[in-house]
Design an enzyme around this catalytic site. Structure first.
Site, PDB file in Angstrom:
ATOM      1  N   ASP A 217       0.827  -1.198   0.000  1.00 42.02           N
ATOM      2  CA  ASP A 217       0.000   0.000   0.000  1.00 42.02           C
ATOM      3  C   ASP A 217       0.869   1.259   0.000  1.00 42.02           C
ATOM      4  OD1 ASP A 217      -2.747   1.288   0.531  1.00 42.02           O
ATOM      5  OD2 ASP A 217      -1.542   2.065   2.185  1.00 42.02           O
ATOM      6  N   GLU A 271       1.367  -0.590  -4.991  1.00 36.88           N
ATOM      7  CA  GLU A 271       0.404   0.477  -5.261  1.00 36.88           C
ATOM      8  C   GLU A 271       1.229   1.742  -5.456  1.00 36.88           C
ATOM      9  OE1 GLU A 271      -3.515   2.733  -3.394  1.00 36.88           O
ATOM     10  OE2 GLU A 271      -1.788   2.294  -2.133  1.00 36.88           O
TER      11      GLU A 271
END
Length: 554
Positions: A217, A271
């Protein structure tokens, strides 16, 4: 030392290069214990559905212990499953059961920050200024004579300030701490050896339990300039104070080294939100991440020239580093395609999300069907967010008091937030909660008119979105041409400027009509699959439609 997982999935160290990966948002997939919230028991009960859909892997958004200030992306304990979702033993069983069905598991790791309830942050608050405990985070005195001004003017990814002031034990105002997201998510200091060692141990903890890889993330945000300068109007490559700094790559090289010690090697998925394709590709060099999300394509409008530009730039950037591209239409942060493609502005940007934006769901649904075939035919891997295979629209009339997303609160209620794409899935029946739970209601309410969108209803309808996805994923698996590789544009003057057409392999073609008028299919082609039912009969591809074709060979 190498490690081997259990399970029946055939060894394939490059499986991720062409995989179909299904994103599960655990709170909203299926509820197994009847409390109205999705959980791991619910996922385990629906694994046959995912097998029949034709996916190769599941990506789980965070399932760890968390106060859920940001949907689980505020992690309090990386080695414990949140009790609302189940137990560690259930997670291990799920990984093994999925693998037995040929489905690998990818889990989220959130390295930029932790929860304000994480033991490290509690210890940092208790220890006080200058302590070793605080050095794992970004604590700083405030500016101004009384220290009442934030250390920097950085803006949060959720809007508003990036600094929150602490209170000392005697009740007086203390230092400030950095959070690029919400105050419940204090940023970690990646210059600290404890932070690096802890995350490397977390990777091993889950790799040892058989997960096939991790999704990283906010992967471009970890490292900060220790001088904490203000964000300039323009900065050179790698010189932004908190985004895409060059020091990040040593972290991911270390992680890749860990992943490669396993047999088969584990996969790193980033990401990475970056507009610069070359900088993006740096994260995909052979000794760093295996793959990363392609947000550029997802955010583009329904426009042939724009999408072709994104496809070409994406493939070119990946070709430079020998990486496989990814294609995705939405995720747990993004307005669902059926809604987005029915709007006057079909692009996506967080800054433009507002209540009351008109949408034509009939148009949006046609375009979403066409987009499904377009993305599934492109070279590389395909990510599918839960519910998109059902054609679910964004839920835009959630009661304000039930919206939990901090993006809504931090915008003073102007931004509707992301909960509209996180509403629980409809499985069966004619009324909410549509088989999602045995409780009377789900944690977010489902629209009452979703009966025609349930899995049960769509499974028996050959014209449904679910049937289209099942057919597309089955063909994608069968067609040798639809593997990792390249494409050849079919620049036929008769197709016109509003059509995307390309060939994969010797004789497979995808044609997508984004214009306003029907177009004739290429001469001699036969239809394998189309987003609209009348294509084969008329030999015309309607507006906002796509088809997979078998082309004549010479």
């Amino acid at each position: 030392m190498a490690h081997s997982p259990t399970g029946s999935t055939a060894p394939d160290p490059t499986w991720w290069r062409r995989a179909v990966i299904y994103q599960v948002y655990p709170r909203s997939f299926a509820d197994g214990d009847g409390d109205g919230t999705g959980d791991l028991a619910g996922v385990r009960s629906r694994l046959p559905y995912l097998r029949d859909l034709g996916v190769d892997a599941i990506w789980f958004t965070p399932w760890y212990r968390s106060p859920l200030a940001d949907g689980g992306y505020d992690v309090a304990d990386y080695r414990a499953i949140d009790p609302r979702f189940g137990t560690l033993a259930e997670a291990e069983a799920l990984v093994a059961e999925a693998l037995g069905l040929g489905i690998r598991t990818i889990i989220d790791v959130v390295p930029n920050h932790v929860s304000h309830e994480h033991p490290w942050f509690a210890a940092a608050l208790a220890a006080g200024p200058g302590s070793p405990e605080r050095s794992r985070f970004w604590f700083r005195p405030g500016r101004g004579p009384d220290g009442d001004q934030e250390p920097t003017g950085w803006v949060s990814n959720f809007g508003g300030a990036t600094w929150t002031r602490t209170t000392d034990p005697d009740g007086t105002p203390g230092e400030w701490y950095l959070h690029l997201f919400s105050p419940e998510q204090p940023d970690l200091n990646w210059d600290h050896l404890d932070v690096r060692a802890e995350h490397e141990d977390v990777l091993r903890f889950w790799f040892d339990r058989g997960v096939a890889g991790i999704r990283i993330d906010s992967a471009a945000l970890l490292v900060k300039d220790p001088a904490l300068p203000e964000v300039p109007d323009a900065s050179g490559a790698g010189e932004h104070p908190h985004t895409d700094r060059d020091e990040l790559h040593d972290i991911y090289r270390s992680w890749r080294g860990i992943a490669d010690t396993y047999d088969p090697p584990r996969v790193l998925v980033g990401e990475v939100w970056l507009p610069d394709h070359q900088r993006f590709a740096h994260y995909l060099r052979p000794d760093e991440m295996h793959t990363a999300f392609n947000f550029d394509f997802m955010a583009r409008p329904w426009d042939a020239a724009q999408l072709r530009e994104s496809i070409e730039a994406t493939l070119a950037a990946h070709r430079l580093v020998g990486a496989s591209a990814t294609w995705v239409l939405s995720n747990h942060d993004v307005t669902r395609p059926v809604t987005r493609y029915g709007r006057a502005d079909t692009s996506f940007a967080f800054a433009t999300k507002r209540f009351g934006t008109p949408t034509d769901l009939t148009v949006g649904r046609r375009r979403a069907r066409a987009a499904a075939l377009l993305t599934a035919a492109l070279p590389g891997s395909l990510y599918l967010y839960q519910g998109d295979e059902l054609g679910l629209p964004e839920v835009e009339d959630l009661p304000r008091e039930l919206i939990e997303d901090p993006m809504h609160a931090r915008s003073d209620g102007v931004d509707p937030g992301r909960d509209g794409c996180r509403v629980p899935l409809p499985w069966a029946g004619d009324a909410p909660p549509f088989g999602f739970t045995t409780a009377r209601t789900s944690w977010l309410p489902q629209p009452s008119d979703w009966a025609d969108l349930t899995v049960e209803r769509q499974a028996g309808d050959p014209s449904s979105m679910l049937s289209l996805y099942r057919a597309a994923l089955a063909l994608r698996r069968q067609e040798r041409a639809l593997a990792d590789g390249d494409l050849r544009w079919l620049d036929d003057a008769q197709l016109g400027p509003h059509v995307l057409a390309f060939v994969r392999g010797d004789d497979f073609a995808c044609v997508a009509n984004l214009g306003h008028e029907p177009v004739a299919l290429p001469r001699g082609s036969s239809v394998l699959l189309a987003s609209e039912t009348d294509v084969s009969r008329d030999r015309l591809l309607p507006r906002d439609a796509a088809a997979w074709l078998r082309m004549p060979t010479t």
